[in-house]
Design a protein around this motif. Structure first.
Motif, PDB file in Angstrom:
ATOM      1  N   HIS A  54      87.861 106.807  53.382  1.00 35.92           N
ATOM      2  CA  HIS A  54      87.878 106.127  52.919  1.00 35.92           C
ATOM      3  C   HIS A  54      86.431 105.540  52.388  1.00 35.92           C
ATOM      4  O   HIS A  54      86.717 104.221  51.832  1.00 35.92           O
ATOM      5  N   TYR A  55      85.829 106.145  51.277  1.00 36.63           N
ATOM      6  CA  TYR A  55      84.756 105.664  50.668  1.00 36.63           C
ATOM      7  C   TYR A  55      85.186 105.750  49.225  1.00 36.63           C
ATOM      8  O   TYR A  55      85.825 106.436  48.804  1.00 36.63           O
ATOM      9  N   SER A  56      84.943 105.122  48.128  1.00 35.00           N
ATOM     10  CA  SER A  56      84.538 105.223  46.810  1.00 35.00           C
ATOM     11  C   SER A  56      84.726 106.968  46.227  1.00 35.00           C
ATOM     12  O   SER A  56      83.579 106.716  47.099  1.00 35.00           O
ATOM     13  N   PRO A  57      85.421 106.738  45.206  1.00 34.05           N
ATOM     14  CA  PRO A  57      84.441 108.853  44.275  1.00 34.05           C
ATOM     15  C   PRO A  57      83.343 108.120  44.560  1.00 34.05           C
ATOM     16  O   PRO A  57      82.329 109.176  44.439  1.00 34.05           O
ATOM     17  N   GLY A  58      82.961 107.966  44.048  1.00 31.59           N
ATOM     18  CA  GLY A  58      80.612 107.427  43.539  1.00 31.59           C
ATOM     19  C   GLY A  58      80.479 107.400  45.414  1.00 31.59           C
ATOM     20  O   GLY A  58      79.246 108.792  45.318  1.00 31.59           O
ATOM     21  N   VAL A  59      80.946 106.626  46.362  1.00 34.28           N
ATOM     22  CA  VAL A  59      79.683 106.595  47.665  1.00 34.28           C
ATOM     23  C   VAL A  59      80.430 108.599  48.349  1.00 34.28           C
ATOM     24  O   VAL A  59      79.865 109.015  48.916  1.00 34.28           O
ATOM     25  N   ARG A  60      81.400 108.489  48.203  1.00 36.11           N
ATOM     26  CA  ARG A  60      82.108 110.187  48.619  1.00 36.11           C
ATOM     27  C   ARG A  60      81.591 111.191  47.635  1.00 36.11           C
ATOM     28  O   ARG A  60      80.697 112.003  49.080  1.00 36.11           O
ATOM     29  N   ALA A  61      80.905 111.355  47.219  1.00 41.14           N
ATOM     30  CA  ALA A  61      80.419 112.269  46.011  1.00 41.14           C
ATOM     31  C   ALA A  61      78.533 112.029  46.964  1.00 41.14           C
ATOM     32  O   ALA A  61      77.738 112.936  46.872  1.00 41.14           O
ATOM     33  N   ALA A  62      78.629 111.172  46.543  1.00 37.64           N
ATOM     34  CA  ALA A  62      76.884 110.979  46.876  1.00 37.64           C
ATOM     35  C   ALA A  62      76.513 111.717  48.969  1.00 37.64           C
ATOM     36  O   ALA A  62      76.446 112.668  49.158  1.00 37.64           O
ATOM     37  N   VAL A  63      77.482 111.300  49.752  1.00 36.89           N
ATOM     38  CA  VAL A  63      77.494 111.155  50.395  1.00 36.89           C
ATOM     39  C   VAL A  63      77.885 112.868  50.569  1.00 36.89           C
ATOM     40  O   VAL A  63      77.369 113.406  52.211  1.00 36.89           O
ATOM     41  N   GLU A  64      78.810 113.924  50.672  1.00 37.78           N
ATOM     42  CA  GLU A  64      79.186 115.402  50.170  1.00 37.78           C
ATOM     43  C   GLU A  64      78.255 115.869  50.188  1.00 37.78           C
ATOM     44  O   GLU A  64      78.418 117.140  50.160  1.00 37.78           O
ATOM     45  N   ARG A  65      77.299 115.534  49.265  1.00 42.22           N
ATOM     46  CA  ARG A  65      76.336 116.032  48.492  1.00 42.22           C
ATOM     47  C   ARG A  65      75.181 115.622  49.782  1.00 42.22           C
ATOM     48  O   ARG A  65      74.528 117.220  50.332  1.00 42.22           O
ATOM     49  N   ILE A  66      74.891 115.027  50.384  1.00 40.71           N
ATOM     50  CA  ILE A  66      74.172 114.854  51.841  1.00 40.71           C
ATOM     51  C   ILE A  66      75.102 116.477  52.859  1.00 40.71           C
ATOM     52  O   ILE A  66      73.916 116.878  53.462  1.00 40.71           O
ATOM     53  N   ILE A  67      76.303 116.003  53.114  1.00 40.35           N
ATOM     54  CA  ILE A  67      76.992 117.467  54.085  1.00 40.35           C
ATOM     55  C   ILE A  67      76.421 118.390  54.247  1.00 40.35           C
ATOM     56  O   ILE A  67      75.709 119.377  54.402  1.00 40.35           O
ATOM     57  N   TYR A  68      76.296 118.971  52.126  1.00 39.67           N
ATOM     58  CA  TYR A  68      76.746 119.846  52.518  1.00 39.67           C
ATOM     59  C   TYR A  68      74.801 120.948  51.881  1.00 39.67           C
ATOM     60  O   TYR A  68      74.538 121.360  51.187  1.00 39.67           O
ATOM     61  N   ALA A  69      73.965 119.498  51.788  1.00 42.14           N
ATOM     62  CA  ALA A  69      72.789 119.906  51.749  1.00 42.14           C
ATOM     63  C   ALA A  69      71.814 118.354  52.148  1.00 42.14           C
ATOM     64  O   ALA A  69      71.089 118.147  51.568  1.00 42.14           O
ATOM     65  N   PRO A  70      72.155 118.801  53.615  1.00 46.35           N
ATOM     66  CA  PRO A  70      71.306 118.131  54.847  1.00 46.35           C
ATOM     67  C   PRO A  70      69.758 118.171  55.082  1.00 46.35           C
ATOM     68  O   PRO A  70      68.972 117.385  55.003  1.00 46.35           O
ATOM     69  N   GLY A  71      69.576 119.202  55.048  1.00 44.65           N
ATOM     70  CA  GLY A  71      67.558 119.422  54.885  1.00 44.65           C
ATOM     71  C   GLY A  71      66.979 118.896  53.275  1.00 44.65           C
ATOM     72  O   GLY A  71      65.681 118.273  53.639  1.00 44.65           O
ATOM     73  N   GLU A  72      67.253 119.351  52.457  1.00 44.30           N
ATOM     74  CA  GLU A  72      67.421 118.602  51.195  1.00 44.30           C
ATOM     75  C   GLU A  72      67.209 117.042  51.233  1.00 44.30           C
ATOM     76  O   GLU A  72      66.841 116.017  50.684  1.00 44.30           O
ATOM     77  N   HIS A  73      68.690 116.649  51.832  1.00 41.55           N
ATOM     78  CA  HIS A  73      68.722 114.973  51.956  1.00 41.55           C
ATOM     79  C   HIS A  73      67.454 114.157  52.973  1.00 41.55           C
ATOM     80  O   HIS A  73      67.034 113.359  52.632  1.00 41.55           O
ATOM     81  N   LEU A  74      67.255 114.798  53.938  1.00 43.65           N
ATOM     82  CA  LEU A  74      66.260 114.701  54.513  1.00 43.65           C
ATOM     83  C   LEU A  74      64.834 114.279  54.506  1.00 43.65           C
ATOM     84  O   LEU A  74      63.848 113.682  54.416  1.00 43.65           O
ATOM     85  N   ALA A  75      64.799 115.952  53.625  1.00 46.23           N
ATOM     86  CA  ALA A  75      63.328 115.816  52.719  1.00 46.23           C
ATOM     87  C   ALA A  75      63.534 114.558  51.527  1.00 46.23           C
ATOM     88  O   ALA A  75      62.053 114.316  51.741  1.00 46.23           O
ATOM     89  N   ARG A  76      63.953 114.675  51.420  1.00 47.70           N
ATOM     90  CA  ARG A  76      63.779 112.841  49.687  1.00 47.70           C
ATOM     91  C   ARG A  76      63.640 111.476  50.564  1.00 47.70           C
ATOM     92  O   ARG A  76      63.007 111.144  50.382  1.00 47.70           O
ATOM     93  N   LYS A  77      64.531 111.522  51.641  1.00 49.69           N
ATOM     94  CA  LYS A  77      64.492 110.596  52.578  1.00 49.69           C
ATOM     95  C   LYS A  77      63.260 110.701  53.235  1.00 49.69           C
ATOM     96  O   LYS A  77      62.577 108.934  53.191  1.00 49.69           O
ATOM     97  N   LEU A  78      62.697 111.107  53.551  1.00 50.64           N
ATOM     98  CA  LEU A  78      60.963 111.477  54.442  1.00 50.64           C
ATOM     99  C   LEU A  78      60.336 110.925  52.692  1.00 50.64           C
ATOM    100  O   LEU A  78      59.067 110.286  53.000  1.00 50.64           O
ATOM    101  N   GLY A  79      60.621 111.867  52.257  1.00 47.22           N
ATOM    102  CA  GLY A  79      59.724 111.462  51.110  1.00 47.22           C
ATOM    103  C   GLY A  79      59.740 109.638  50.625  1.00 47.22           C
ATOM    104  O   GLY A  79      58.063 109.134  49.681  1.00 47.22           O
ATOM    105  N   LEU A  80      60.284 109.345  50.644  1.00 47.81           N
ATOM    106  CA  LEU A  80      60.469 107.585  49.926  1.00 47.81           C
ATOM    107  C   LEU A  80      60.081 107.456  51.302  1.00 47.81           C
ATOM    108  O   LEU A  80      58.842 106.530  50.844  1.00 47.81           O
TER     109      LEU A  80
END
Length: 92
Positions: A54-80
């Motif tokens: 249901h996501y646009s291509p750009g949003v889908r790509a960003a969410v897929e990066r979260i799915i395949y590197a969730p630890g990195e995503h969490l670290a970036r979010k925590l850094g923010l």
């Protein structure tokens, strides 16, 4: 929290900051557990795969990066969040 108070945060804000970090880490760990298919961890879980459609291509790509590197995503979010806490300290 005492460390934050030592940096000049009022106690209530120190508790709020610590609570935000704990919530973020707890929620991130819970989400990581739901992102992948338990039967095939190389794939998104069925519910995540359905949502991706249901996501646009750009949003889908960003969410897929979260799915395949969730630890990195969490670290970036925590850094923010930690950057925001540090900025608040600097503004004092």
């Amino acid at each position: 929290m005492q460390g934050l108070a030592g940096f000049g945060f009022p106690v209530e804000e120190a508790v709020l900051a610590a609570d935000a970090v704990v919530d973020l880490v707890h929620d991130g760990a819970a989400q990581i557990a739901r992102l992948r298919d338990p039967g095939d961890p190389s794939r998104p879980s069925p519910s995540v795969a359905a949502a991706l459609e249901h996501y646009s291509p750009g949003v889908r790509a960003a969410v897929e990066r979260i799915i395949y590197a969730p630890g990195e995503h969490l670290a970036r979010k925590l850094g923010l969040v930690l950057d925001g806490i540090a900025a608040r300290r600097t503004a004092r």
